[in-house]
Design a protein around this motif. Structure first.
Motif, PDB file in Angstrom:
ATOM      1  N   GLU A  53     -58.319 -37.272-100.637  1.00  0.00           N
ATOM      2  CA  GLU A  53     -59.307 -37.545 -99.210  1.00  0.00           C
ATOM      3  C   GLU A  53     -60.007 -36.450 -99.078  1.00  0.00           C
ATOM      4  OE1 GLU A  53     -58.750 -37.944 -94.476  1.00  0.00           O
ATOM      5  OE2 GLU A  53     -56.624 -38.098 -95.986  1.00  0.00           O
ATOM      6  N   LEU A  54     -59.404 -35.211 -99.164  1.00  0.00           N
ATOM      7  CA  LEU A  54     -60.217 -33.899 -98.849  1.00  0.00           C
ATOM      8  C   LEU A  54     -61.084 -33.878 -99.976  1.00  0.00           C
ATOM      9  CD1 LEU A  54     -60.691 -31.263 -97.894  1.00  0.00           C
ATOM     10  CD2 LEU A  54     -58.908 -30.224 -98.968  1.00  0.00           C
ATOM     11  N   ARG A  55     -61.018 -34.075-101.337  1.00  0.00           N
ATOM     12  CA  ARG A  55     -62.153 -33.943-102.136  1.00  0.00           C
ATOM     13  C   ARG A  55     -63.227 -34.913-102.026  1.00  0.00           C
ATOM     14  NH1 ARG A  55     -63.359 -31.222-106.371  1.00  0.00           N
ATOM     15  NH2 ARG A  55     -61.344 -30.291-106.562  1.00  0.00           N
ATOM     16  N   ARG A  56     -62.938 -36.129-101.504  1.00  0.00           N
ATOM     17  CA  ARG A  56     -64.012 -37.104-101.208  1.00  0.00           C
ATOM     18  C   ARG A  56     -64.985 -36.581-100.191  1.00  0.00           C
ATOM     19  NH1 ARG A  56     -59.955 -40.787-102.546  1.00  0.00           N
ATOM     20  NH2 ARG A  56     -59.497 -41.029-100.353  1.00  0.00           N
ATOM     21  N   PHE A  57     -64.092 -35.854 -98.933  1.00  0.00           N
ATOM     22  CA  PHE A  57     -64.783 -35.498 -97.853  1.00  0.00           C
ATOM     23  C   PHE A  57     -65.595 -34.221 -98.202  1.00  0.00           C
ATOM     24  CE2 PHE A  57     -65.312 -32.686 -94.151  1.00  0.00           C
ATOM     25  CZ  PHE A  57     -65.756 -33.579 -93.262  1.00  0.00           C
ATOM     26  N   ALA A  58     -65.226 -33.360 -99.145  1.00  0.00           N
ATOM     27  CA  ALA A  58     -65.846 -32.349 -99.300  1.00  0.00           C
ATOM     28  C   ALA A  58     -67.235 -32.536-100.044  1.00  0.00           C
ATOM     29  CB  ALA A  58     -65.085 -31.096-100.403  1.00  0.00           C
ATOM     30  N   ASP A  59     -67.002 -33.442-101.112  1.00  0.00           N
ATOM     31  CA  ASP A  59     -68.293 -33.960-101.831  1.00  0.00           C
ATOM     32  C   ASP A  59     -69.254 -34.415-101.020  1.00  0.00           C
ATOM     33  OD1 ASP A  59     -66.995 -33.103-104.004  1.00  0.00           O
ATOM     34  OD2 ASP A  59     -66.102 -35.062-104.749  1.00  0.00           O
ATOM     35  N   THR A  60     -68.924 -35.432-100.048  1.00  0.00           N
ATOM     36  CA  THR A  60     -69.777 -36.061 -99.177  1.00  0.00           C
ATOM     37  C   THR A  60     -70.438 -34.934 -98.115  1.00  0.00           C
ATOM     38  OG1 THR A  60     -68.472 -38.026 -99.156  1.00  0.00           O
ATOM     39  CG2 THR A  60     -70.061 -37.675 -97.197  1.00  0.00           C
ATOM     40  N   ALA A  61     -69.782 -34.236 -97.767  1.00  0.00           N
ATOM     41  CA  ALA A  61     -70.072 -33.041 -96.671  1.00  0.00           C
ATOM     42  C   ALA A  61     -71.211 -32.089 -97.372  1.00  0.00           C
ATOM     43  CB  ALA A  61     -69.201 -32.035 -96.212  1.00  0.00           C
ATOM     44  N   LEU A  62     -70.880 -31.697 -98.744  1.00  0.00           N
ATOM     45  CA  LEU A  62     -71.761 -30.887 -99.459  1.00  0.00           C
ATOM     46  C   LEU A  62     -73.243 -31.666 -99.790  1.00  0.00           C
ATOM     47  CD1 LEU A  62     -69.780 -29.342-102.285  1.00  0.00           C
ATOM     48  CD2 LEU A  62     -70.882 -28.091-100.699  1.00  0.00           C
ATOM     49  N   LEU A  63     -72.938 -33.069-100.148  1.00  0.00           N
ATOM     50  CA  LEU A  63     -74.412 -33.859-100.248  1.00  0.00           C
ATOM     51  C   LEU A  63     -74.998 -33.878 -98.831  1.00  0.00           C
ATOM     52  CD1 LEU A  63     -76.108 -35.532-101.957  1.00  0.00           C
ATOM     53  CD2 LEU A  63     -74.798 -37.457-101.469  1.00  0.00           C
ATOM     54  N   MET A  64     -74.362 -34.103 -97.933  1.00  0.00           N
ATOM     55  CA  MET A  64     -75.018 -34.486 -96.397  1.00  0.00           C
ATOM     56  C   MET A  64     -75.677 -33.150 -96.090  1.00  0.00           C
ATOM     57  SD  MET A  64     -72.343 -36.854 -94.575  1.00  0.00           S
ATOM     58  CE  MET A  64     -73.409 -37.130 -93.007  1.00  0.00           C
ATOM     59  N   VAL A  65     -75.107 -31.918 -96.185  1.00  0.00           N
ATOM     60  CA  VAL A  65     -75.872 -30.578 -95.875  1.00  0.00           C
ATOM     61  C   VAL A  65     -76.743 -30.366 -96.626  1.00  0.00           C
ATOM     62  CG1 VAL A  65     -75.395 -28.128 -95.617  1.00  0.00           C
ATOM     63  CG2 VAL A  65     -73.661 -29.678 -94.819  1.00  0.00           C
ATOM     64  N   ALA A  66     -76.757 -30.784 -98.091  1.00  0.00           N
ATOM     65  CA  ALA A  66     -78.023 -30.212 -98.873  1.00  0.00           C
ATOM     66  C   ALA A  66     -79.051 -31.383 -98.542  1.00  0.00           C
ATOM     67  CB  ALA A  66     -77.341 -30.838-100.414  1.00  0.00           C
ATOM     68  N   GLU A  67     -78.766 -32.405 -98.237  1.00  0.00           N
ATOM     69  CA  GLU A  67     -79.916 -33.199 -97.758  1.00  0.00           C
ATOM     70  C   GLU A  67     -80.427 -32.901 -96.599  1.00  0.00           C
ATOM     71  OE1 GLU A  67     -78.432 -37.674 -99.664  1.00  0.00           O
ATOM     72  OE2 GLU A  67     -77.973 -37.116 -97.625  1.00  0.00           O
ATOM     73  N   THR A  68     -79.708 -32.228 -95.671  1.00  0.00           N
ATOM     74  CA  THR A  68     -80.564 -31.590 -94.259  1.00  0.00           C
ATOM     75  C   THR A  68     -81.172 -30.493 -94.717  1.00  0.00           C
ATOM     76  OG1 THR A  68     -78.601 -32.432 -93.058  1.00  0.00           O
ATOM     77  CG2 THR A  68     -79.822 -30.515 -92.270  1.00  0.00           C
ATOM     78  N   LEU A  69     -80.743 -29.628 -95.830  1.00  0.00           N
ATOM     79  CA  LEU A  69     -81.609 -28.292 -96.031  1.00  0.00           C
ATOM     80  C   LEU A  69     -82.839 -28.932 -96.823  1.00  0.00           C
ATOM     81  CD1 LEU A  69     -78.596 -26.291 -97.342  1.00  0.00           C
ATOM     82  CD2 LEU A  69     -79.818 -25.896 -95.269  1.00  0.00           C
TER      83      LEU A  69
END
Length: 155
Positions: A53-69
């Motif tokens: 669960e943590l790994r899925r959340f981390a992968d999603t968070a990285l992608l979302m922040v990258a899209e924001t940047l």
């Protein structure tokens, strides 16, 4: 009058500067006088069911922040995964949206648990054709993981 001590920034943009004598390579070594951490860092490996669960959340968070940047995702949309301070700080750093939108790429990443209710994740990302580093601090609060800090070389 009670004054709070200054809080570290929630989003920090780092400019890369090579350390003296390293020719641009990272100098990994113990800092003189540093005290060893009480909890040893542990690399979370893919397939570790307890951490899925943590790994899925981390992968999603990285992608979302990258899209924001990259200017694709508005910072307010990060409220699903991040604290309001992180969203506000990213919104303050937001520049004009580029005419041609290029989706970011998230490359090699890592995840570690310095404490039971905290995790740190990072990845090499490509935003607008430039390679950057991205690191997130994740904390387990009120029954779910939330991004509490962002550090990146992407401006």
């Amino acid at each position: 009058m009670n004054r709070r001590p200054p809080q570290p920034p929630t989003v920090r943009i780092s400019r890369y500067r090579a350390a003296p004598g390293t020719d641009g390579a990272l100098a990994l070594g113990r800092v003189p006088g540093a005290v060893a951490a009480e909890h040893r860092l542990r690399i979370v490996r893919p397939g570790d069911d307890a951490e899925a669960e943590l790994r899925r959340f981390a992968d999603t968070a990285l992608l979302m922040v990258a899209e924001t940047l990259a200017g694709i995702r508005p910072p307010a949309r990060l409220s699903v995964i991040a604290l309001p301070d992180v969203c506000r700080a990213l919104d303050a750093r937001r520049t004009v949206r580029p005419a041609r939108i290029v989706p970011p790429r998230v490359g090699t990443g890592w995840l570690q648990r310095p404490a039971p209710a905290a995790a740190e994740t990072g990845a090499v990302i490509v935003v607008a054709g430039r390679v950057h580093a991205l690191a997130l601090r994740l904390e387990h609060r009120r029954g779910r993981w939330r991004c509490t800090a962002v550090e990146t070389t992407a401006a």
